[in-house]
Scaffold this motif. Structure first.
Motif, short mmCIF file in Angstrom:
data_model
loop_
_atom_site.label_atom_id
_atom_site.label_comp_id
_atom_site.label_asym_id
_atom_site.label_seq_id
_atom_site.Cartn_x
_atom_site.Cartn_y
_atom_site.Cartn_z
N UNK A 157 5.45 -3.54 7.52
CA UNK A 157 6.70 -2.79 7.56
C UNK A 157 6.70 -1.71 6.48
N UNK A 158 7.29 -0.58 6.79
CA UNK A 158 7.30 0.53 5.86
C UNK A 158 8.68 0.70 5.24
N UNK A 159 8.70 0.94 3.94
CA UNK A 159 9.94 1.29 3.23
C UNK A 159 9.70 2.64 2.55
N UNK A 160 10.75 3.47 2.55
CA UNK A 160 10.59 4.82 2.02
C UNK A 160 11.69 5.12 1.00
N UNK B 94 0.84 -1.19 0.00
CA UNK B 94 0.00 0.00 0.00
C UNK B 94 0.88 1.25 0.00
N UNK B 95 0.68 2.11 -0.99
CA UNK B 95 1.43 3.37 -1.04
C UNK B 95 0.75 4.35 -0.10
N UNK C 251 8.30 8.61 -1.68
CA UNK C 251 7.37 7.48 -1.77
C UNK C 251 7.53 6.61 -0.54
N UNK C 252 6.39 6.23 0.05
CA UNK C 252 6.41 5.33 1.20
C UNK C 252 5.39 4.23 1.02
N UNK C 253 5.80 2.98 1.25
CA UNK C 253 4.91 1.83 1.05
C UNK C 253 4.94 0.93 2.28
N UNK C 254 3.78 0.35 2.58
CA UNK C 254 3.65 -0.62 3.67
C UNK C 254 3.39 -1.98 3.07
N UNK D 79 -1.47 9.37 2.20
CA UNK D 79 -2.69 8.88 1.53
C UNK D 79 -3.47 8.07 2.57
N UNK D 80 -4.48 8.69 3.15
CA UNK D 80 -5.20 8.08 4.27
C UNK D 80 -5.94 6.80 3.87
N UNK D 81 -6.48 6.76 2.66
CA UNK D 81 -7.22 5.57 2.23
C UNK D 81 -6.32 4.35 2.19
#
Length: 286
Positions: free
Chosen positions: A218-221, A171-172, A210-213, A180-182
């Motif tokens: 876990x988050x990667x940026x 999820x971005x 850009x940040x993705x879960x 991006x709350x959604x």
């Protein structure tokens, strides 16, 4: 009225018509084209170009021709879905060009492909030896599908009888420094969690491009400033290391204690924890 006004108005009109025609024909029309779609696409484009720039031509005739070609293309696609024989005629059939590591020269000549062209298609799939290929098919749209021989295929977790977790799409949650709350809700997270994770990584929101879960939470940026080194997520490896340490401590306790009851308890729990570690290792190894 000046000619340039006619050209602009006709261009806008046919741009809208071409867009509507393509939407009706579907995504297939903008993917790799079959023989008929290739011919129809060129003709529709030529009609539109001629009517737009041909000031003396009839606008109504151009629109009629565009509608006719669009309808025929739609009809051909519809019939092709219903009839396999018609589909083979209109869109072509797949052709086997390699079987059991051997090139089928007659089929290659039939499709008017050279060895160099076949080699180029294989190299696009990181295949450099014909002998490594079990089966290769030239698809109707010009692409090559190839299956390597079993001994040349890379090992998979299934080959090693390893159970792996199901992966979900990442999820971005951050784009251009904006949350991006959604997507954050779809990942089951909130803004508080996100700010905490960014703080752990030592980055600020406005520097995140850009940040993705991922499916593990876990988050990667990716940062605007590429010179900043962002540490890799370490929650899972740390959890695995902690479990291994606890398991080792239980074994040590079972060896050091003189109480047989305690020794049996430590040993039993050590074995259970080791079984848990074996099951969770594919999930926690990163």
């Amino acid at each position: 009225m000046p000619d340039w006004i006619f050209i602009i108005s006709r261009s806008l009109l046919f741009l809208g018509l071409l867009f509507i025609t393509t939407k009706v024909l579907g995504k297939k029309q903008i993917s790799e084209l079959s023989f008929f779609e290739y011919v129809a696409g060129i003709t529709i484009g030529s009609i539109a170009g001629e009517v737009v720039t041909g000031l003396e031509g009839s606008l109504a005739h151009g629109i009629l021709a565009l509608v006719v070609f669009g309808f025929v293309t739609f009809l051909v696609n519809y019939i092709a879905i219903k009839s396999k024989k018609f589909s083979d005629f209109a869109e072509g059939k797949s052709t086997v060009v390699i079987k059991d590591g051997k090139i089928l020269e007659e089929n290659l000549k039939k499709e008017k492909y050279t060895i160099d062209e076949l080699s180029a298609l294989l190299r696009q799939k990181n295949i450099f030896k014909f002998a490594d290929v079990e089966f290769a098919v030239l698809e109707p749209r010009g692409t090559l599908s190839a299956l390597l021989k079993k001994e040349n295929q890379p090992l998979t977790p299934k080959d090693l009888q390893m159970k792996m977790p199901n992966e979900k799409e990442p999820q971005t949650v951050i784009m251009d420094g904006n949350i991006i709350d959604e997507s954050l809700r779809c990942a089951g997270k909130g803004r508080g969690w996100l700010y905490t994770e960014l703080e752990k990584l030592g980055v600020t929101l406005d520097n995140v491009f850009l940040g993705q879960v991922d499916s593990y939470g876990e988050i990667t940026v990716d940062l605007y400033d590429d010179k900043i080194q962002v540490p890799a997520p370490a929650q899972r490896p740390l959890l695995l290391a902690t479990l291994k340490k606890v398991q080792a401590d239980l074994e040590i306790f079972s060896l050091e204690t003189e109480c047989e009851k305690s020794k049996a308890m430590y040993k039993k729990n050590s074995i259970k924890l080791q079984e848990t570690i074996d099951k969770l290792s594919p999930y926690l190894n990163g």
